[in-house]
Design a protein around this motif. Structure first.
Motif, short mmCIF file in Angstrom:
data_model
loop_
_atom_site.label_atom_id
_atom_site.label_comp_id
_atom_site.label_asym_id
_atom_site.label_seq_id
_atom_site.Cartn_x
_atom_site.Cartn_y
_atom_site.Cartn_z
N LEU A 78 0.83 -1.21 0.00
CA LEU A 78 0.00 0.00 0.00
C LEU A 78 0.86 1.25 0.00
O LEU A 78 0.52 2.25 -0.63
CB LEU A 78 -0.94 -0.01 1.21
CG LEU A 78 -1.99 -1.11 1.24
CD1 LEU A 78 -2.73 -1.11 2.58
CD2 LEU A 78 -2.96 -1.00 0.08
N GLN A 131 0.00 0.54 -4.30
CA GLN A 131 -0.67 -0.61 -4.87
C GLN A 131 -2.05 -0.82 -4.24
O GLN A 131 -2.35 -0.28 -3.18
CB GLN A 131 0.20 -1.86 -4.71
CG GLN A 131 1.53 -1.74 -5.44
CD GLN A 131 2.41 -2.96 -5.27
OE1 GLN A 131 2.03 -3.96 -4.67
NE2 GLN A 131 3.62 -2.88 -5.80
N LYS A 132 -2.87 -1.64 -4.90
CA LYS A 132 -4.22 -1.95 -4.41
C LYS A 132 -4.21 -3.36 -3.83
O LYS A 132 -3.62 -4.28 -4.40
CB LYS A 132 -5.23 -1.86 -5.56
CG LYS A 132 -6.68 -2.12 -5.14
CD LYS A 132 -7.62 -1.83 -6.28
CE LYS A 132 -9.07 -2.17 -5.94
NZ LYS A 132 -9.61 -1.39 -4.84
N ARG A 184 -7.29 2.17 -0.86
CA ARG A 184 -6.85 1.17 -1.85
C ARG A 184 -6.90 -0.24 -1.28
O ARG A 184 -6.20 -1.13 -1.77
CB ARG A 184 -5.44 1.49 -2.34
CG ARG A 184 -5.37 2.75 -3.20
CD ARG A 184 -4.00 2.95 -3.81
NE ARG A 184 -2.91 2.83 -2.86
CZ ARG A 184 -2.51 3.79 -2.03
NH1 ARG A 184 -3.10 4.96 -2.04
NH2 ARG A 184 -1.51 3.59 -1.20
N TYR A 235 -6.00 -5.70 -8.59
CA TYR A 235 -5.40 -6.01 -7.28
C TYR A 235 -3.95 -6.46 -7.44
O TYR A 235 -3.66 -7.39 -8.19
CB TYR A 235 -6.21 -7.09 -6.56
CG TYR A 235 -7.54 -6.55 -6.11
CD1 TYR A 235 -7.69 -5.94 -4.87
CD2 TYR A 235 -8.66 -6.63 -6.95
CE1 TYR A 235 -8.92 -5.42 -4.47
CE2 TYR A 235 -9.87 -6.11 -6.56
CZ TYR A 235 -10.00 -5.51 -5.32
OH TYR A 235 -11.20 -4.98 -4.92
#
Length: 197
Positions: A53, A57-58, A82, A122
């Motif tokens: 994170l 990023q998700k 996220r 993701y």
């Protein structure tokens, strides 16, 4: 050890490390299994999630057993823009004592996980305490392995739990075992917020 000996030793070590780095050329997501009787498997997974994170990023977390919404990790992460967090469990199996309800909860959690494993948005997915679903026969590991193999190439997945089904171990990129040498609970120390939950 003299300064020159230390410098020579570190230079040799650097050459070995640099050689290993030059051979690591694949760029893809990895499957990490965190297993063993020791404390810290979920904590390790969530630490890696926080790192992801931090890089923008998700991510997603599915908790297969924990049924509590007041855990420190949930309270900390729940509003992150996220991150999707799914608490799917009904609690520990010795507390629920209802096999059919546990199976239904496992199947519902797996349905959500399957969708996440197909979604390229993701970057990281944590399947917390999923390994127990195989140990207790709530889920079949074969379709899970197939879904993991088909996931987007960049997607990282971490699965936690004491034991791991052999089919998962066969496809894992990294397997770490957390050993239990001593635990405060066995010494009579009550579980506490911020440490156990």
């Amino acid at each position: 050890m003299s300064d020159s000996n230390h410098q020579n030793r570190m230079q040799r070590k650097k050459e070995v490390v640099d050689e290993r780095i030059s051979r690591a050329i694949d760029e893809r997501g990895v499957l990490i299994l965190l297993k063993g009787n020791g404390k810290g498997k979920s904590s390790s997974a969530l630490g890696t999630l926080a790192r992801s994170l931090g890089h923008g990023q998700k991510g997603a977390v599915i908790q297969f057993i924990k049924g509590r919404r007041e855990t420190g990790e949930y309270l900390f992460f729940r509003d992150h823009p996220r991150l999707d967090w799914h608490i799917m469990g009904q609690g520990f199996t010795w507390e629920t004592q209802d096999r059919e309800r546990d199976i239904q909860a496992a199947e519902a959690a797996w349905e959500i996980a399957k969708g996440l494993l197909e979604d390229p948005a993701y970057n990281i997915i944590v399947l917390d305490e999923m390994s127990y679903m195989f140990k207790y026969g709530y889920l079949d590991p074969v379709p899970v392995v197939e879904a993991l193999k088909r996931r987007p190439a960049h997607q990282n997945v971490i699965i936690t739990g004491r034991t791991m089904a052999q089919p998962l171990q066969e496809i894992a990129d990294t397997i770490s075992t957390v050993q239990d040498e001593r635990h405060a609970f066995r010494g009579g120390v009550k579980a506490q917020a911020g440490i156990e939950y």
